[in-house]
Write an enzyme that holds these catalytic residues in place. Sequence first.
Site, mmCIF file in Angstrom:
data_model
loop_
_atom_site.group_PDB
_atom_site.id
_atom_site.type_symbol
_atom_site.label_atom_id
_atom_site.label_comp_id
_atom_site.label_asym_id
_atom_site.label_seq_id
_atom_site.Cartn_x
_atom_site.Cartn_y
_atom_site.Cartn_z
ATOM 1 N N LYS A 191 0.835 -1.214 0.000
ATOM 2 C CA LYS A 191 0.000 0.000 0.000
ATOM 3 C C LYS A 191 0.871 1.267 0.000
ATOM 4 O O LYS A 191 0.671 2.165 -0.809
ATOM 5 C CB LYS A 191 -0.925 0.030 1.230
ATOM 6 C CG LYS A 191 -1.874 -1.149 1.316
ATOM 7 C CD LYS A 191 -2.778 -1.051 2.527
ATOM 8 C CE LYS A 191 -2.069 -1.180 3.853
ATOM 9 N NZ LYS A 191 -1.437 -2.490 4.092
ATOM 10 N N ARG A 197 -9.605 0.187 8.884
ATOM 11 C CA ARG A 197 -9.150 -1.186 9.124
ATOM 12 C C ARG A 197 -10.207 -1.994 9.855
ATOM 13 O O ARG A 197 -9.980 -3.178 10.114
ATOM 14 C CB ARG A 197 -7.883 -1.156 9.964
ATOM 15 C CG ARG A 197 -6.591 -1.361 9.161
ATOM 16 C CD ARG A 197 -5.462 -1.132 10.125
ATOM 17 N NE ARG A 197 -4.252 -1.809 9.841
ATOM 18 C CZ ARG A 197 -3.168 -1.229 9.328
ATOM 19 N NH1 ARG A 197 -3.212 0.014 8.920
ATOM 20 N NH2 ARG A 197 -2.055 -1.899 9.198
ATOM 21 N N ARG A 204 11.441 -5.552 4.810
ATOM 22 C CA ARG A 204 11.186 -4.123 4.552
ATOM 23 C C ARG A 204 12.217 -3.257 5.268
ATOM 24 O O ARG A 204 12.584 -3.501 6.400
ATOM 25 C CB ARG A 204 9.786 -3.760 5.046
ATOM 26 C CG ARG A 204 9.508 -2.257 5.036
ATOM 27 C CD ARG A 204 8.036 -1.922 5.105
ATOM 28 N NE ARG A 204 7.286 -2.671 6.096
ATOM 29 C CZ ARG A 204 5.967 -2.718 6.137
ATOM 30 N NH1 ARG A 204 5.233 -2.071 5.242
ATOM 31 N NH2 ARG A 204 5.342 -3.414 7.068
ATOM 32 N N ARG A 258 11.479 -1.521 10.780
ATOM 33 C CA ARG A 258 10.423 -1.204 11.753
ATOM 34 C C ARG A 258 10.408 -2.237 12.880
ATOM 35 O O ARG A 258 10.591 -3.426 12.631
ATOM 36 C CB ARG A 258 9.069 -1.220 11.046
ATOM 37 C CG ARG A 258 8.677 0.114 10.491
ATOM 38 C CD ARG A 258 7.483 0.036 9.588
ATOM 39 N NE ARG A 258 6.318 -0.637 10.140
ATOM 40 C CZ ARG A 258 5.149 -0.724 9.529
ATOM 41 N NH1 ARG A 258 4.992 -0.150 8.346
ATOM 42 N NH2 ARG A 258 4.139 -1.348 10.075
ATOM 43 N N ARG A 317 -0.322 -9.508 13.318
ATOM 44 C CA ARG A 317 -0.945 -8.492 12.453
ATOM 45 C C ARG A 317 -1.796 -9.163 11.369
ATOM 46 O O ARG A 317 -2.854 -8.653 10.992
ATOM 47 C CB ARG A 317 0.136 -7.605 11.819
ATOM 48 C CG ARG A 317 0.751 -6.646 12.844
ATOM 49 C CD ARG A 317 2.126 -6.160 12.438
ATOM 50 N NE ARG A 317 2.128 -5.312 11.272
ATOM 51 C CZ ARG A 317 3.214 -5.054 10.550
ATOM 52 N NH1 ARG A 317 4.386 -5.574 10.875
ATOM 53 N NH2 ARG A 317 3.132 -4.281 9.495
HETATM 54 P P1 ADP Z 1 2.174 -1.882 3.202
HETATM 55 O O1 ADP Z 1 2.209 -0.370 3.170
HETATM 56 O O2 ADP Z 1 0.976 -2.452 2.533
HETATM 57 O O3 ADP Z 1 2.384 -2.457 4.577
HETATM 58 P P2 ADP Z 1 4.750 -1.662 1.790
HETATM 59 O O4 ADP Z 1 4.423 -0.800 0.623
HETATM 60 O O5 ADP Z 1 5.531 -1.048 2.892
HETATM 61 O O6 ADP Z 1 3.403 -2.402 2.342
HETATM 62 O O7 ADP Z 1 5.508 -2.963 1.224
HETATM 63 C C1 ADP Z 1 5.961 -3.981 2.109
HETATM 64 C C2 ADP Z 1 7.332 -4.486 1.632
HETATM 65 O O8 ADP Z 1 7.155 -5.231 0.419
HETATM 66 C C3 ADP Z 1 8.322 -3.376 1.323
HETATM 67 O O9 ADP Z 1 9.614 -3.808 1.692
HETATM 68 C C4 ADP Z 1 8.214 -3.202 -0.204
HETATM 69 O O10 ADP Z 1 9.442 -2.744 -0.776
HETATM 70 C C5 ADP Z 1 7.879 -4.604 -0.663
HETATM 71 N N1 ADP Z 1 6.943 -4.635 -1.808
HETATM 72 C C6 ADP Z 1 5.931 -3.777 -2.076
HETATM 73 N N2 ADP Z 1 5.276 -4.140 -3.200
HETATM 74 C C7 ADP Z 1 5.892 -5.277 -3.643
HETATM 75 C C8 ADP Z 1 5.679 -6.135 -4.772
HETATM 76 N N3 ADP Z 1 4.696 -5.905 -5.663
HETATM 77 N N4 ADP Z 1 6.508 -7.211 -4.897
HETATM 78 C C9 ADP Z 1 7.493 -7.450 -3.996
HETATM 79 N N5 ADP Z 1 7.738 -6.675 -2.921
HETATM 80 C C10 ADP Z 1 6.948 -5.596 -2.745
HETATM 81 P P1 AMP Z 2 0.914 0.111 9.089
HETATM 82 O O1 AMP Z 2 1.990 1.151 8.997
HETATM 83 O O2 AMP Z 2 -0.281 0.433 8.253
HETATM 84 O O3 AMP Z 2 1.423 -1.274 8.893
HETATM 85 O O4 AMP Z 2 0.394 0.184 10.612
HETATM 86 C C1 AMP Z 2 1.251 -0.094 11.701
HETATM 87 C C2 AMP Z 2 0.434 -0.226 12.980
HETATM 88 O O5 AMP Z 2 -0.230 1.012 13.281
HETATM 89 C C3 AMP Z 2 -0.689 -1.274 12.955
HETATM 90 O O6 AMP Z 2 -0.226 -2.585 13.237
HETATM 91 C C4 AMP Z 2 -1.624 -0.730 14.053
HETATM 92 O O7 AMP Z 2 -1.127 -1.012 15.355
HETATM 93 C C5 AMP Z 2 -1.514 0.787 13.834
HETATM 94 N N1 AMP Z 2 -2.535 1.268 12.860
HETATM 95 C C6 AMP Z 2 -2.304 1.791 11.630
HETATM 96 N N2 AMP Z 2 -3.468 2.121 11.037
HETATM 97 C C7 AMP Z 2 -4.456 1.768 11.889
HETATM 98 C C8 AMP Z 2 -5.882 1.826 11.836
HETATM 99 N N3 AMP Z 2 -6.537 2.299 10.765
HETATM 100 N N4 AMP Z 2 -6.573 1.367 12.920
HETATM 101 C C9 AMP Z 2 -5.948 0.895 13.996
HETATM 102 N N5 AMP Z 2 -4.606 0.774 14.103
HETATM 103 C C10 AMP Z 2 -3.863 1.226 13.069
#
Ligand code: ADP
Ligand code: AMP
Length: 217
Positions: free
Chosen positions: A13, A88, A127, A160, A171
């Site tokens: 995302k 969420r 990541r 992270r 999660r």
């Molecule tokens: P989210 O915001 O949904 O938690 P991220 O955009 O941070 O996910 O992506 C999670 C990890 O996967 C990051 O390390 C990113 O570089 C990698 N990633 C994102 N999209 C892809 C993809 N299409 N294929 C492989 N790895 C990906």
């Molecule tokens: P993310 O960066 O989206 O992976 O979110 C990291 C963490 O932040 C999650 O595991 C939750 O603990 C908190 N968080 C992010 N967005 C939300 C949401 N919409 N509702 C509740 N918790 C959230």
Amino acid sequence: MQLLLMGPPGAGKGTQAVKLVEKYKIPQISTGDMFRAAVKEGTELGKKAKACMDAGTLVPDEVTVGIVRERLAKDDCKGGFILDGFPRTVEQAKALEKILDELNLKLTKVLNIRVPAEFLIERAVGRRICKGCGATYHVKFNAPKVEDTCDNCGGKLYQRADDTEETMKKRLSVYEESTRPLIEYYEKVGLYTEVDGRQPIEKVTEELENVLNSVEG
Ligand code: ADP
Ligand code: AMP
């Protein structure tokens, strides 16, 4: 364009939101990023969020909805926005509907990046994020040119605290229980489209842009 970007943790995302921000010149609103910033600053919000984030559970709806309400009321959202990681829960989705009503706004599209669970732990554990500019990398799928160093700004990359295998398992179970029901929720509203997030990053971007081109046109 008022967009909602959905998908399980690690689906891509944030990665895709950055591309859409560039193309459509609208802000990305990531509740996860907002919570991480609050934790770093040591604010009251940060204190409330930290324990949940560390445990891989959700921050309570009333806290999360409050920060989104404030953020969406800002001027830079008037021309559109990309919500990333919110809502969420169905409660949050209902609250969002009310907030948008109050602001006289409507969602344009709900985009779900669908990725099966077996891909997600590897994505999250690999990541890496830039301390300087926040850019996201992956040690295998989107590696920086120089190890642990941001291509954009030269900043140092970090992992992270919640990107461990153990926290990811939690999660993912929270996603299944609380967030997956939103798919049906938005299918009923009629704004829902999904793309196959197992594909390479550029291909996912292309598919998302194709969906949005058809909305625009
Ligand atoms: P989210 O915001 O949904 O938690 P991220 O955009 O941070 O996910 O992506 C999670 C990890 O996967 C990051 O390390 C990113 O570089 C990698 N990633 C994102 N999209 C892809 C993809 N299409 N294929 C492989 N790895 C990906
Ligand atoms: P993310 O960066 O989206 O992976 O979110 C990291 C963490 O932040 C999650 O595991 C939750 O603990 C908190 N968080 C992010 N967005 C939300 C949401 N919409 N509702 C509740 N918790 C959230």
